[in-house]
Design an enzyme around this catalytic site. Structure first.
Site, PDB file in Angstrom:
ATOM      1  N   HIS A  36      -5.737   4.503  -1.051  1.00  0.00           N
ATOM      2  CA  HIS A  36      -7.143   4.217  -0.729  1.00  0.00           C
ATOM      3  C   HIS A  36      -7.391   4.158   0.772  1.00  0.00           C
ATOM      4  O   HIS A  36      -8.535   4.208   1.208  1.00  0.00           O
ATOM      5  CB  HIS A  36      -7.612   2.931  -1.427  1.00  0.00           C
ATOM      6  CG  HIS A  36      -7.122   1.662  -0.815  1.00  0.00           C
ATOM      7  ND1 HIS A  36      -6.081   0.923  -1.332  1.00  0.00           N
ATOM      8  CD2 HIS A  36      -7.531   0.976   0.271  1.00  0.00           C
ATOM      9  CE1 HIS A  36      -5.884  -0.150  -0.599  1.00  0.00           C
ATOM     10  NE2 HIS A  36      -6.749  -0.146   0.387  1.00  0.00           N
ATOM     11  N   ASP A  39      -2.313   4.007  -6.690  1.00  0.00           N
ATOM     12  CA  ASP A  39      -2.706   3.770  -5.298  1.00  0.00           C
ATOM     13  C   ASP A  39      -1.482   3.827  -4.385  1.00  0.00           C
ATOM     14  O   ASP A  39      -0.981   2.809  -3.926  1.00  0.00           O
ATOM     15  CB  ASP A  39      -3.408   2.410  -5.189  1.00  0.00           C
ATOM     16  CG  ASP A  39      -4.069   2.212  -3.836  1.00  0.00           C
ATOM     17  OD1 ASP A  39      -4.173   3.184  -3.071  1.00  0.00           O
ATOM     18  OD2 ASP A  39      -4.476   1.071  -3.542  1.00  0.00           O
ATOM     19  N   GLY A  66      -7.096  -5.445   5.940  1.00  0.00           N
ATOM     20  CA  GLY A  66      -6.270  -5.053   7.062  1.00  0.00           C
ATOM     21  C   GLY A  66      -4.814  -4.922   6.684  1.00  0.00           C
ATOM     22  O   GLY A  66      -4.026  -4.313   7.394  1.00  0.00           O
ATOM     23  N   SER A 124      -3.861  -3.581   3.732  1.00  0.00           N
ATOM     24  CA  SER A 124      -3.732  -2.483   2.770  1.00  0.00           C
ATOM     25  C   SER A 124      -2.597  -1.547   3.128  1.00  0.00           C
ATOM     26  O   SER A 124      -2.418  -1.173   4.287  1.00  0.00           O
ATOM     27  CB  SER A 124      -5.026  -1.678   2.714  1.00  0.00           C
ATOM     28  OG  SER A 124      -5.966  -2.293   1.899  1.00  0.00           O
ATOM     29  N   GLY A 125      -1.852  -1.138   2.136  1.00  0.00           N
ATOM     30  CA  GLY A 125      -0.759  -0.203   2.343  1.00  0.00           C
ATOM     31  C   GLY A 125       0.517  -0.850   2.827  1.00  0.00           C
ATOM     32  O   GLY A 125       1.569  -0.205   2.878  1.00  0.00           O
TER      33      GLY A 125
END
Length: 794
Positions: free
Chosen positions: A600, A648, A742, A744-745
């Protein structure tokens, strides 16, 4: 004399073209705004002569249309900026009439001016079509020209593209090629070959076929440097101009296995972009009939698969427009029809559009979606009609399904359990620790099985060789290297054999006969460079994305909630991803030149360009990275669903490997085996530079870490409902330790109980806000994607 005259004429042509370039085209590069468009002229018969731009018929029709388009824009609100209209090609499609492919050029003081925006230019053309409410038709008059208003499409373009497609055929630069090819005979293959052995090459090939036919393009091989379409690429357009709204397919990776796609009309444009090096394309195209897809099918009373059905044009990719209908009839009313899909699922349609297939089954509407496992869709009607429509903007993967009858009153045989995926599994396999249903619907809401440590009965599979001492006599952890049938809860060795020990990978004990479980184990062991005790223990939050309005994209603002400052070198796989110079997401190092992150973070068009991303590595404090790496390409999982955050996960390849001398600061996390098992409430750590609360306005400068517990899938579903088996929940009951915007991933890592290595267990994905009680963070379950990761990075 003839030679001298020819030479003089050639020189004059060169001089004229140079002047044209210098005074018109070159000036337009700084002040011109270009648009490519198309529309259908109805009630006009397409004739073969229209295929040739130098024919009298084409010139006459093009002049007529160009006059109309010019008058529309000259008399519009942007008339003072209008420069010219160029009719590029004329073609046709199944609806008849003449398809007009055209360019419109404006000259503005500043290129970034919004006066001639894309929507504005298209709206001017549409608003000029006068339609009649009496005939309820979309065809109206454009200054006397009958135009289908629904066919009007205008996209912004670039001067370079315009100049390439309008270069005089006699004067193409060495780095450019242009060609038109026509197929007059149905199903006769016309070969296509493109080579580039030096420098760069921009090339376009326009393909057309006889009216009433479609074009099937087949790519046999495509040798390029993978680059996320930034450098080498092939873009296939469902038109004769490079229009963003008519992209049929994009190839950014080398192709070694044949793939084909079908146009929606008898026109197609291939646009090649090659950089330096040896690049090549081999393939062919052919004209195919646009046949109606309608099938009448009678089934028997058997519940076994009776036949196979395929998507339209199978095995070619699905075009943006296609349709197929199947009318079934079973022997008697008590029997329904079961459709078993391969890697595809049907779900009730909601308020969103169907992006991967639109289905109508007995007046009910469903959306199709690609998925990584089989599903069964049952129709409780003995004579149903199934209608399928393509609905993607670009070509999608084809699908296959088998059909059979089933007993409406008892969908599964006696002694079988009905999964949410429609599959039937033996009731004895329910709650056995194996995901037999492919969505874990057979493993949720299960009571804890009896350990039976001292009995003669076999132990429940959940307790066998899971790395924990469940029995005091050690029975559950004995003979763990014994071979066993391969399943989700067994470890697969490189030789293909499977052993009982689930967490065998990199535990410092050779378990496989070929010792492959201890290969590639230079991972998961950080070496703290600077021991700085965090006396302050400043509370911070780790963020993520959240669903619907409440779910915040952790790449846009997720952070670690309730965390403390990390130590130098403590989490050497942690990466900060900056987009256009600003923190946007996190990632994890998994090899010398590959990172793992969340899909995403890159799913929007403006975020998909790897050139805009930079990976800051070996960093404790923002702005003090020991190594900054450019991103070469971004690989999103092909089944990623932007609505549900399913699949994701994304891979990022770096332009250059990080230097080995930074090994104490940059070090990969271990990838878990597909059989990885986590004990309930196992403690793991999430890290990132995201916000520390939902209300936070300032990002922390020091990397934050927070300890969280992994919840069972049953508990995860209790909190959120529709959670896929490719997700896991982690947090604390109070919610005070969590990821946030912030983060994410970024990584969720868990330390193995044997061997002490850190494994990348999760990827920060989404959640309901940040740090809310009883609403843990939701992470992508990496163990479900280990094989997918290895297929790309090795």
């Amino acid at each position: 004399m003839a030679i001298i005259i020819t030479a003089v004429v050639f020189v004059l042509v060169i001089i004229m073209w140079s002047l044209l370039w210098a005074f018109i085209f070159r000036r337009d590069t700084s002040s011109g705004v270009y648009f490519a468009g198309m529309f259908r002229v109805a009630n006009e018969e397409f004739i073969p002569e229209y295929r040739h731009a130098d024919s009298h018929e084409f010139v006459s029709m093009a002049a007529k249309i160009q006059h109309v388009v010019s008058n529309v824009y000259r008399t519009s609100s942007v008339g003072k900026l209008y420069r010219q209209a160029v009719i590029s090609d004329l073609s046709t499609d199944a609806r008849g009439g003449v398809l007009v492919h055209f360019w419109v050029v404006f000259v503005v003081q500043h290129v970034k001016s919004t006066t001639v925006c894309e929507d504005c230019v298209g709206a001017i053309l549409r608003d000029s079509v006068q339609t009649s409410l009496k005939n309820r038709s979309s065809v109206g008059l454009l200054l006397g020209l009958p135009v289908d208003i629904d066919s009007i499409l205008v996209n912004g373009a670039f001067f370079r593209t315009f100049s390439l497609l309008n270069i005089p055929p006699a004067l193409p630069p060495a780095s450019q090629c242009a060609e038109k090819m026509y197929s007059s005979l149905p199903e006769v293959m016309v070969p296509l070959k493109v080579f580039s052995t030096w420098g760069g090459l921009s090339c376009h090939i326009k393909l057309t076929s006889a009216p009433g036919t479609l074009i099937r393009l087949t790519i046999k091989s495509f040798h390029i440097d993978p680059s996320s379409c930034v450098t080498d690429s092939l873009t296939v357009y469902d038109a004769l101009l490079p229009m963003r709204g008519r992209v049929l397919h994009r190839a950014c990776e080398p192709v070694s296995q044949s793939v084909s796609m079908v146009s929606t009309s008898n026109a197609m444009l291939l646009f090649f972009k090659f950089t330096q090096g040896s690049k090549s394309f081999f393939g062919h195209f052919e004209a195919i009939p646009d046949k109606m897809c309608l099938h009448m099918i009678k089934t028997t009373a058997s519940a076994s698969p009776e036949g196979q059905l395929t998507s339209p044009f199978y095995p070619s990719l699905l075009p943006p427009q296609c349709a197929c209908s199947w009318i079934f009839q079973t022997p008697r009313p008590g029997l329904g029809v079961a459709l078993t899909f391969r890697g595809y699922i049907l779900k009730d349609k909601d308020l969103q559009a169907c992006e991967q297939g639109w289905w109508k089954i007995n007046e009910f509407i469903y959306c199709g979606r690609y998925i990584g496992h089989d599903t069964v869709f049952r129709i409780s009607d003995w004579n149903p009609e199934v209608v399928f429509r393509c609905s993607s903007r670009t070509s999608e993967q084809p699908f296959t399904l088998t059909y059979s009858s089933f007993n409406i009153s008892q969908p599964c045989p006696e002694g079988y359990f009905l999964c949410s995926t429609g599959l039937c599994v033996e009731k004895s396999r329910r709650c056995d620790g194996l995901d037999d249903c492919q969505d874990e619907s057979d493993e949720v809401f299960c009571s804890s099985p009896t350990k039976n440590c001292g009995g003669s009965e076999p132990l429940h599979p959940i307790y066998v060789c899971n790395g924990e001492s469940d029995c005091s006599n050690g029975r559950d952890e004995a003979n763990c290297t014994s071979e066993t049938p391969c399943s989700d809860i067994s470890y697969r060795c490189k030789s293909g054999t499977c052993i009982l020990k689930r967490n065998a990978r990199c535990d410092s004990v050779p378990d496989c006969p070929d010792q492959s479980d201890e290969e590639d184990c230079a991972c998961g062991r950080p070496s703290l460079v600077k021991r700085v005790l965090d006396m302050a223990s400043i509370p911070t939050d780790v963020g993520r994305a959240s669903s619907q309005d409440d779910i915040m994209d952790r790449g846009v603002a997720p952070r670690v909630v309730g965390g403390v400052n990390a130590l130098e070198g403590e989490w050497p796989w942690q990466v900060s991803l900056l987009f256009a110079g600003h923190l946007y997401c996190g990632a994890s190092v998994v090899s010398s030149d590959w990172l793992v992150s969340a899909a995403h973070c890159f799913s929007k068009e403006r975020l998909s360009d790897p050139h805009q991303w930079a990976a800051h590595m070996g960093m404790l404090t923002q702005g003090n990275a020991r190594h900054v790496a450019d991103v070469r390409r971004i690989v999103l999982h092909e089944y990623y669903n932007a609505r549900t955050f399913d699949y994701d996960i994304a891979l990022l390849q770096l332009r250059k490997p990080w230097p080995p001398f930074l090994a104490s600061h940059i070090h990969p996390a271990c990838l878990p085996p597909p059989s990885q098992t986590l004990s309930e409430n196992q403690r793991c750590w999430v890290t990132g530079w995201g916000y520390r609360s939902e209300e936070d306005k300032v990002l922390p400068t020091v990397l934050q870490k927070a300890e969280v517990g992994v919840l069972s899938h049953t508990e995860c579903k209790r909190r959120y409902g529709p959670v896929s088996p490719r997700m896991l929940c982690a947090g604390v009951p109070s919610g005070e330790q969590d990821a946030c915007r912030g983060d994410s991933g970024g990584p969720l890592v868990c330390r193995s109980q044997s061997g002490g290595r850190w494994f990348l267990t999760g990827i920060v994905s989404w959640g309901a806000g940040c740090g809310r009680p009883n609403l843990p963070g939701v992470y992508t379950k990496v163990a479900k994607f280990t094989e997918w990761i290895h297929s790309h990075i090795h």
